[in-house]
Motif scaffolding. Structure first.
Motif, mmCIF file in Angstrom:
data_model
loop_
_atom_site.group_PDB
_atom_site.id
_atom_site.type_symbol
_atom_site.label_atom_id
_atom_site.label_comp_id
_atom_site.label_asym_id
_atom_site.label_seq_id
_atom_site.Cartn_x
_atom_site.Cartn_y
_atom_site.Cartn_z
ATOM 1 N N ILE A 12 15.764 -6.330 -32.473
ATOM 2 C CA ILE A 12 15.670 -7.147 -31.267
ATOM 3 C C ILE A 12 16.985 -7.898 -31.062
ATOM 4 C CG2 ILE A 12 14.564 -9.172 -30.232
ATOM 5 C CD1 ILE A 12 11.963 -8.260 -31.604
ATOM 6 N N ILE A 16 19.495 -6.898 -27.804
ATOM 7 C CA ILE A 16 19.775 -7.896 -26.771
ATOM 8 C C ILE A 16 21.269 -8.205 -26.732
ATOM 9 C CG2 ILE A 16 19.403 -10.313 -26.126
ATOM 10 C CD1 ILE A 16 16.558 -10.012 -27.187
ATOM 11 N N TRP A 84 17.557 -2.892 -23.303
ATOM 12 C CA TRP A 84 16.437 -3.770 -22.958
ATOM 13 C C TRP A 84 15.107 -3.093 -23.271
ATOM 14 C CZ3 TRP A 84 16.837 -8.624 -22.834
ATOM 15 C CH2 TRP A 84 17.928 -9.279 -22.254
ATOM 16 N N ALA A 87 14.648 -3.227 -27.040
ATOM 17 C CA ALA A 87 14.324 -4.592 -27.465
ATOM 18 C C ALA A 87 12.865 -4.902 -27.165
ATOM 19 C CB ALA A 87 15.235 -5.595 -26.756
ATOM 20 N N ARG A 88 12.388 -4.464 -26.013
ATOM 21 C CA ARG A 88 10.986 -4.705 -25.647
ATOM 22 C C ARG A 88 10.038 -3.970 -26.584
ATOM 23 N NH1 ARG A 88 7.249 -1.958 -22.344
ATOM 24 N NH2 ARG A 88 5.701 -3.329 -21.367
ATOM 25 N N ALA A 91 9.940 -5.731 -29.796
ATOM 26 C CA ALA A 91 9.214 -6.990 -29.648
ATOM 27 C C ALA A 91 7.703 -6.748 -29.656
ATOM 28 C CB ALA A 91 9.635 -7.682 -28.350
ATOM 29 N N TRP A 103 8.441 -13.416 -26.261
ATOM 30 C CA TRP A 103 7.918 -12.118 -25.820
ATOM 31 C C TRP A 103 7.907 -12.029 -24.299
ATOM 32 C CZ3 TRP A 103 6.863 -7.270 -25.750
ATOM 33 C CH2 TRP A 103 5.904 -6.765 -24.876
ATOM 34 N N ILE A 106 11.483 -11.432 -22.916
ATOM 35 C CA ILE A 106 11.971 -10.062 -23.108
ATOM 36 C C ILE A 106 11.228 -9.103 -22.194
ATOM 37 C CG2 ILE A 106 12.158 -8.174 -24.769
ATOM 38 C CD1 ILE A 106 12.495 -10.279 -26.968
ATOM 39 N N ASN A 107 9.919 -9.230 -22.119
ATOM 40 C CA ASN A 107 9.110 -8.342 -21.292
ATOM 41 C C ASN A 107 9.454 -8.496 -19.812
ATOM 42 O OD1 ASN A 107 6.966 -6.414 -20.988
ATOM 43 N ND2 ASN A 107 5.669 -8.077 -20.244
ATOM 44 N N THR A 109 12.272 -9.584 -18.539
ATOM 45 C CA THR A 109 13.621 -9.064 -18.306
ATOM 46 C C THR A 109 13.599 -7.561 -18.113
ATOM 47 O OG1 THR A 109 14.603 -10.855 -19.602
ATOM 48 C CG2 THR A 109 15.948 -8.885 -19.258
ATOM 49 N N TRP A 110 12.844 -6.864 -18.953
ATOM 50 C CA TRP A 110 12.775 -5.409 -18.833
ATOM 51 C C TRP A 110 12.207 -4.998 -17.473
ATOM 52 C CZ3 TRP A 110 13.839 -0.653 -19.149
ATOM 53 C CH2 TRP A 110 12.895 0.336 -18.878
ATOM 54 N N VAL A 136 17.176 -15.489 -23.424
ATOM 55 C CA VAL A 136 16.358 -15.007 -24.537
ATOM 56 C C VAL A 136 16.808 -15.643 -25.849
ATOM 57 C CG1 VAL A 136 15.780 -12.966 -25.908
ATOM 58 C CG2 VAL A 136 15.716 -12.838 -23.410
#
Length: 307
Positions: A12, A16, A84, A87-88, A91, A103, A106-107, A109-110, A136
């Motif tokens: 992660i 990022i 991304w 990373a998701r 996560a 969480w 990150i979610n 952002t994706w 983040v």
């Protein structure tokens, strides 16, 4: 902590930071093309793809090709979109360790990154990625307990940052056909910090030295290496009494001390080669970390007893 959770946290941090670093590398190219109309777009794009990122490319590539491969592509592991997404997914595997706020950041952002458009890379794309990466990181810092989970997350970030800053520094220098140092400093968010540390004096050698050796700037190569070493020491506290027993720390310590104790003119004389040594050291440290902390054990199976 479970090995799979620790590995997810490390990645992660890396993914990022990779999204952020890739955005900065593409921004260097964008600024280079804007500020110097005489720059060959094809040559500059080849340098970014082939020299800095190590990707094979044709002779007639342009900024649009860089954008497709480093920003929008979901298949390239070096692209912002793929970073991304990775990373998701990591996560999701570490949900029980991450804070709810982290969480969600990150979610979100994706999902929102898919709404920025895929036609052309603009300053809006790149600045948004940098802002979300900073958001983040800030949420992680303020909502996670700073224990082993935090150390793995920061370790991943530090390793990736050392690698990415080394790539950015390797791309600088008009005498080598690279971007102007002012553009490299700007893309690292280092312009004001550099001018303040140098009392307004600007030279190319000072800019390169600042990005490589400054111990107080978070994006310098030496700062990132020292941070990674500190995380590894926290994860192996017995080394404080018995010396360095961690192979990853040895790799990072050797390259850091070789930079800090080598005369600065010697580093600047062959800067791209020095930055390649940093990248190799980060790769070696990453392999040592995986061997020590994430190595999978064979699955236990039962067999009939032979009589």
């Amino acid at each position: 902590m479970l090995s799979r959770i620790a590995e997810s946290l490390l990645w992660i941090g890396r993914y990022i930071e990779r999204a952020d670093g890739t955005a900065r590398i593409v921004d260097v190219l964008r600024l280079q093309l804007l500020e110097d109309p005489a720059t060959s777009e094809s040559a500059a794009a080849r340098q970014v793809l082939a020299v800095i990122m190590g990707m094979p490319c044709a002779d007639d590539v342009g900024f649009a090709d860089v954008g497709e491969r480093l920003v929008f592509s979901e298949r390239s592991p070096s692209s912002i979109t793929a970073s991304w997404l990775a990373a998701r997914e990591n996560a999701r595997r570490a949900r029980e360790t991450l804070s709810t706020e982290l969480w969600e950041a990150i979610n979100t952002t994706w999902h929102r990154s898919n709404g920025l458009g895929r036609h052309a890379v603009t300053e809006r794309h790149l600045s948004w990625v940098r802002e979300r990466a900073a958001l983040v990181s800030g949420i992680a810092d303020s909502t996670m307990i700073h224990d082993d989970a935090w150390d793995f997350l920061v370790l991943g970030r530090a390793l990736e940052r050392a690698d990415m800053t080394a790539r950015l520094v390797a791309s600088g220098g008009p005498q080598r056909g690279g971007a102007p140092w002012a553009a490299v400093l700007s893309s690292c968010g280092a312009t004001q910090a550099f001018l303040r540390s140098q009392r307004g004096l600007f030279t190319e050698d000072l800019a390169a030295t600042f990005l490589v050796l400054d111990r107080g700037f978070p994006r310098s190569v030496v700062f990132a290496l020292r941070l990674a070493e500190a995380c590894l020491q926290n994860l192996s506290p017995e080394s404080r009494r018995t010396g360095v027993s961690d192979e990853a720390r040895r790799h990072l310590g050797r390259i850091r001390t070789s930079l800090e104790y080598r005369p600065t003119p010697d580093i600047l004389e062959d800067l791209p080669a020095q930055m390649q040594r940093v990248q190799r050291a980060v790769m070696s440290a990453d392999a040592a970390i995986r061997t020590r902390y994430f190595q999978a054990t064979p699955t236990t199976t039962w067999t009939e007893e032979l009589v």
